[in-house]
Enzyme design. Structure first.
Site, PDB file in Angstrom:
ATOM      1  N   PRO A 195       0.793  -1.216   0.000  1.00 55.60           N
ATOM      2  CA  PRO A 195       0.000   0.000   0.000  1.00 55.60           C
ATOM      3  C   PRO A 195       0.836   1.282   0.000  1.00 55.60           C
ATOM      4  CG  PRO A 195      -0.160  -1.141   2.118  1.00 55.60           C
ATOM      5  CD  PRO A 195       0.496  -2.077   1.149  1.00 55.60           C
ATOM      6  N   ASN A 196       0.377   2.219  -0.787  1.00 55.57           N
ATOM      7  CA  ASN A 196       0.921   3.585  -0.878  1.00 55.57           C
ATOM      8  C   ASN A 196       2.258   3.676  -1.609  1.00 55.57           C
ATOM      9  OD1 ASN A 196      -1.221   4.922   0.595  1.00 55.57           O
ATOM     10  ND2 ASN A 196      -0.464   3.783   2.365  1.00 55.57           N
ATOM     11  N   ARG A 246       4.214  11.074  -1.922  1.00 53.00           N
ATOM     12  CA  ARG A 246       4.099  10.952  -0.467  1.00 53.00           C
ATOM     13  C   ARG A 246       5.433  11.282   0.221  1.00 53.00           C
ATOM     14  NH1 ARG A 246       4.675   4.561   1.214  1.00 53.00           N
ATOM     15  NH2 ARG A 246       3.931   5.409   3.176  1.00 53.00           N
ATOM     16  N   TYR A 267      10.840   9.218   1.494  1.00 57.20           N
ATOM     17  CA  TYR A 267      10.869   8.227   0.407  1.00 57.20           C
ATOM     18  C   TYR A 267      11.507   8.732  -0.883  1.00 57.20           C
ATOM     19  CZ  TYR A 267       7.685   5.907   3.622  1.00 57.20           C
ATOM     20  OH  TYR A 267       7.134   5.331   4.737  1.00 57.20           O
ATOM     21  N   ASN A 274       8.092  -5.309  -0.708  1.00 58.38           N
ATOM     22  CA  ASN A 274       7.973  -4.206   0.236  1.00 58.38           C
ATOM     23  C   ASN A 274       6.504  -4.189   0.646  1.00 58.38           C
ATOM     24  OD1 ASN A 274       7.711  -1.865   1.665  1.00 58.38           O
ATOM     25  ND2 ASN A 274       8.900  -0.610   0.244  1.00 58.38           N
ATOM     26  N   ALA A 310       2.925  -0.680   4.989  1.00 60.96           N
ATOM     27  CA  ALA A 310       2.501  -0.734   6.393  1.00 60.96           C
ATOM     28  C   ALA A 310       2.044  -2.136   6.824  1.00 60.96           C
ATOM     29  CB  ALA A 310       1.398   0.286   6.644  1.00 60.96           C
ATOM     30  N   ASP A 348       1.771 -15.137   6.593  1.00 65.87           N
ATOM     31  CA  ASP A 348       1.421 -16.547   6.390  1.00 65.87           C
ATOM     32  C   ASP A 348       1.542 -16.939   4.915  1.00 65.87           C
ATOM     33  OD1 ASP A 348       0.989 -16.920   9.072  1.00 65.87           O
ATOM     34  OD2 ASP A 348      -1.204 -16.923   8.948  1.00 65.87           O
ATOM     35  N   GLU A 396      12.736  -8.970   1.942  1.00 68.44           N
ATOM     36  CA  GLU A 396      11.881  -7.828   2.294  1.00 68.44           C
ATOM     37  C   GLU A 396      12.709  -6.554   2.137  1.00 68.44           C
ATOM     38  OE1 GLU A 396       9.248  -8.173   5.717  1.00 68.44           O
ATOM     39  OE2 GLU A 396      10.139  -6.348   6.506  1.00 68.44           O
ATOM     40  N   HIS A 409      12.711  -2.250   2.523  1.00 67.41           N
ATOM     41  CA  HIS A 409      12.109  -0.988   2.947  1.00 67.41           C
ATOM     42  C   HIS A 409      12.984   0.152   2.459  1.00 67.41           C
ATOM     43  CE1 HIS A 409       9.073  -2.977   5.168  1.00 67.41           C
ATOM     44  NE2 HIS A 409       9.992  -3.759   5.694  1.00 67.41           N
ATOM     45  N   ARG A 427      12.632   5.115  12.821  1.00 73.44           N
ATOM     46  CA  ARG A 427      11.388   5.880  12.747  1.00 73.44           C
ATOM     47  C   ARG A 427      10.472   5.566  13.923  1.00 73.44           C
ATOM     48  NH1 ARG A 427       9.047   5.253   6.917  1.00 73.44           N
ATOM     49  NH2 ARG A 427       7.710   6.928   7.715  1.00 73.44           N
TER      50      ARG A 427
END
Ligand code: DQA
Length: 146
Positions: free
Chosen positions: A9-10, A17, A22, A74, A77, A87, A98, A100, A107
């Site tokens: 998301p986002n 944003r 970012y 990624n 949230a 899962d 993963e 980020h 943060r």
């Protein structure tokens, strides 16, 4: 070799944003970096972005059937509370990294915890968009070793 990059998301709002966190580059630019990398390495990199948890889970499950050999994700949230994404990742037996863009450890406290990372092979944080390229290298390396 066929890899899949999933953005949660986002992340489609990159360049719009919170630019101080970012960066200024937009999502299209990230996709162009990944397509350049695929060409350079002579591999296939499929990409997927969704703001919905269910859609991300469906795409991870699809990866099990479609010949995907490694995943870079990624989860946005969902990283911090997405047990169902965790899962789904734990269900597919392949290298998973993963990523980020920001250093989540520097943060807000809620970002310090990743519920998805334990279902991944490794994690890259805080290196901006370059983290995705490093993650592709990481997955390639893991697949060549196996
Ligand atoms: C993020 C960090 C998350 O905490 C946040 O919710 C995001 C982006 C990152 O790439 O730094 O959406 O995953």
């Amino acid at each position: 070799m066929k890899l899949l990059v999933i953005n949660g998301p986002n992340l489609n709002f990159l360049g719009i944003r919170e630019k101080s966190i970012y960066g200024n580059q937009d999502f299209k630019y990230l996709l162009s970096l990944l397509s350049e990398k695929a060409e350079k390495e002579n591999i296939t990199i499929d990409t997927f972005q969704s703001n919905g948890e269910g859609e991300i889970i469906d795409r991870i499950q699809k990866a099990y059937f479609d010949g995907t050999q490694g995943i870079i994700i990624n989860p946005g949230a969902f990283t911090h509370y997405g047990y169902a994404v965790r899962d789904a990742l734990a269900s597919v037996d392949m290298p998973i990294i993963e990523v980020h863009i920001s250093n989540v450890h520097k943060r807000e406290e809620f970002r310090n915890v990743s519920v998805t990372a334990p279902a991944c092979t490794g994690q890259i944080v805080g290196l901006g968009l370059y983290g995705y390229i490093l993650a592709v290298d990481g997955v390639i390396n893991l697949l060549r070793q196996s």
